[in-house]
Scaffold this active site. Structure first.
Site, mmCIF file in Angstrom:
data_model
loop_
_atom_site.group_PDB
_atom_site.id
_atom_site.type_symbol
_atom_site.label_atom_id
_atom_site.label_comp_id
_atom_site.label_asym_id
_atom_site.label_seq_id
_atom_site.Cartn_x
_atom_site.Cartn_y
_atom_site.Cartn_z
ATOM 1 N N GLY A 66 0.953 -1.407 0.036
ATOM 2 C CA GLY A 66 -0.005 -0.085 -0.129
ATOM 3 C C GLY A 66 0.739 1.286 -0.164
ATOM 4 O O GLY A 66 2.086 1.220 0.527
ATOM 5 N N GLN B 26 3.097 9.766 1.390
ATOM 6 C CA GLN B 26 4.273 9.225 1.069
ATOM 7 C C GLN B 26 5.016 9.643 -0.127
ATOM 8 O O GLN B 26 6.188 9.391 -0.250
ATOM 9 C CB GLN B 26 4.082 7.732 1.160
ATOM 10 C CG GLN B 26 3.641 7.281 2.504
ATOM 11 C CD GLN B 26 3.456 5.776 2.573
ATOM 12 O OE1 GLN B 26 2.443 5.142 2.222
ATOM 13 N NE2 GLN B 26 4.471 5.243 3.004
ATOM 14 N N LEU C 122 6.639 1.965 4.262
ATOM 15 C CA LEU C 122 8.041 2.197 3.310
ATOM 16 C C LEU C 122 8.470 3.850 3.738
ATOM 17 O O LEU C 122 9.474 3.858 3.411
ATOM 18 C CB LEU C 122 7.307 2.375 1.820
ATOM 19 C CG LEU C 122 6.674 1.061 1.437
ATOM 20 C CD1 LEU C 122 6.242 1.235 -0.153
ATOM 21 C CD2 LEU C 122 7.977 0.111 1.104
ATOM 22 N N GLU D 179 -3.488 2.942 5.709
ATOM 23 C CA GLU D 179 -3.305 3.953 4.402
ATOM 24 C C GLU D 179 -4.204 4.966 4.933
ATOM 25 O O GLU D 179 -3.836 6.225 4.532
ATOM 26 C CB GLU D 179 -3.596 3.266 3.138
ATOM 27 C CG GLU D 179 -2.502 2.162 2.671
ATOM 28 C CD GLU D 179 -1.162 2.529 2.747
ATOM 29 O OE1 GLU D 179 -0.804 3.604 2.674
ATOM 30 O OE2 GLU D 179 -0.678 1.497 3.131
ATOM 31 N N HIS E 140 -2.345 7.229 6.749
ATOM 32 C CA HIS E 140 -1.532 8.167 6.348
ATOM 33 C C HIS E 140 -2.246 9.265 5.497
ATOM 34 O O HIS E 140 -1.723 10.699 5.529
ATOM 35 C CB HIS E 140 -0.895 7.507 4.952
ATOM 36 C CG HIS E 140 0.261 6.754 5.332
ATOM 37 N ND1 HIS E 140 1.487 7.235 5.904
ATOM 38 C CD2 HIS E 140 0.656 5.472 5.321
ATOM 39 C CE1 HIS E 140 2.321 6.345 5.804
ATOM 40 N NE2 HIS E 140 1.906 5.179 5.477
HETATM 41 NI NI NI Z 1 2.822 3.306 5.410
#
Ligand code: NI
Length: 177
Positions: free
Chosen positions: A54, A59, A100, A142, A145
């Site tokens: 994801g 990001q 990530l 997500e 995020h």
């Molecule tokens: Ni993440």
């Protein structure tokens, strides 16, 4: 004006904790055009390159309510969630989670076990989907995020202590970049 007009999409990269852009709450996406589609394609490319399942717009440094996912990494399992909202959460499940934007961090996080999400696809069509296990976890990670939240905020006090050094290293790397 569309925020994406000023963005050089091919040059986007995955940004890392503690970059403040990861903390920006996303704006609602209102234009479902070629630029949005190019961004989505770029996000999938970066997600696969990082071996993730994801990736959210924050990001890649963009304050938008948008994430992409592929829970099985199969060619036909690419999913796009624009303006996501978690509308129903039930049960609890605890599992290891990574991100990530927080490389090498793996922490056990308690989440809802079954989650219904309401979102739009890349063309702006509203849909609802219920996921469990990994998919439910992706929805929650997500969507966090897209609201500027990270797994670093969801760690238990013990996990925080256990990972203090790793977080400090990321902070030092960011400060010197
Ligand atoms: Ni993440």
């Amino acid at each position: 004006m569309n925020l994406l007009d000023a963005v050089d999409i091919p040059s986007l990269t995955i940004i890392k904790y503690p970059d403040p852009r990861l903390r920006m709450p996303g704006e609602t996406v209102t234009q479902f055009d070629e630029r949005l589609h190019a961004l989505i394609e770029k996000m999938f490319e970066l997600m696969y390159k990082g071996n993730g399942v994801g990736l959210a717009a924050q990001q890649v440094g963009l304050p938008l309510r948008l994430f992409v996912a592929n829970p099985t990494l199969a060619d036909d399992d690419e999913r796009v969630y624009v303006n996501p909202e978690l509308i129903e959460l039930s049960g609890t499940a605890e599992a290891e989670e990574g991100c990530l934007s927080l490389p090498n961090l793996s922490v056990s996080i308690k989440r809802a076990a079954v989650v219904t999400i309401r979102a739009m696809d890349a063309e702006g069509n509203v849909f609802e989907e219920t996921g469990e296990d990994l998919l439910a976890r992706i929805f929650q990670h997500e969507t966090d995020h897209t609201e500027g939240r990270l797994i670093a905020d969801r760690m238990s006090p013990i996990a925080k202590i256990a990972n203090r050094r790793l977080l400090k290293e990321l902070e030092e790397t960011f400060a010197s970049s």
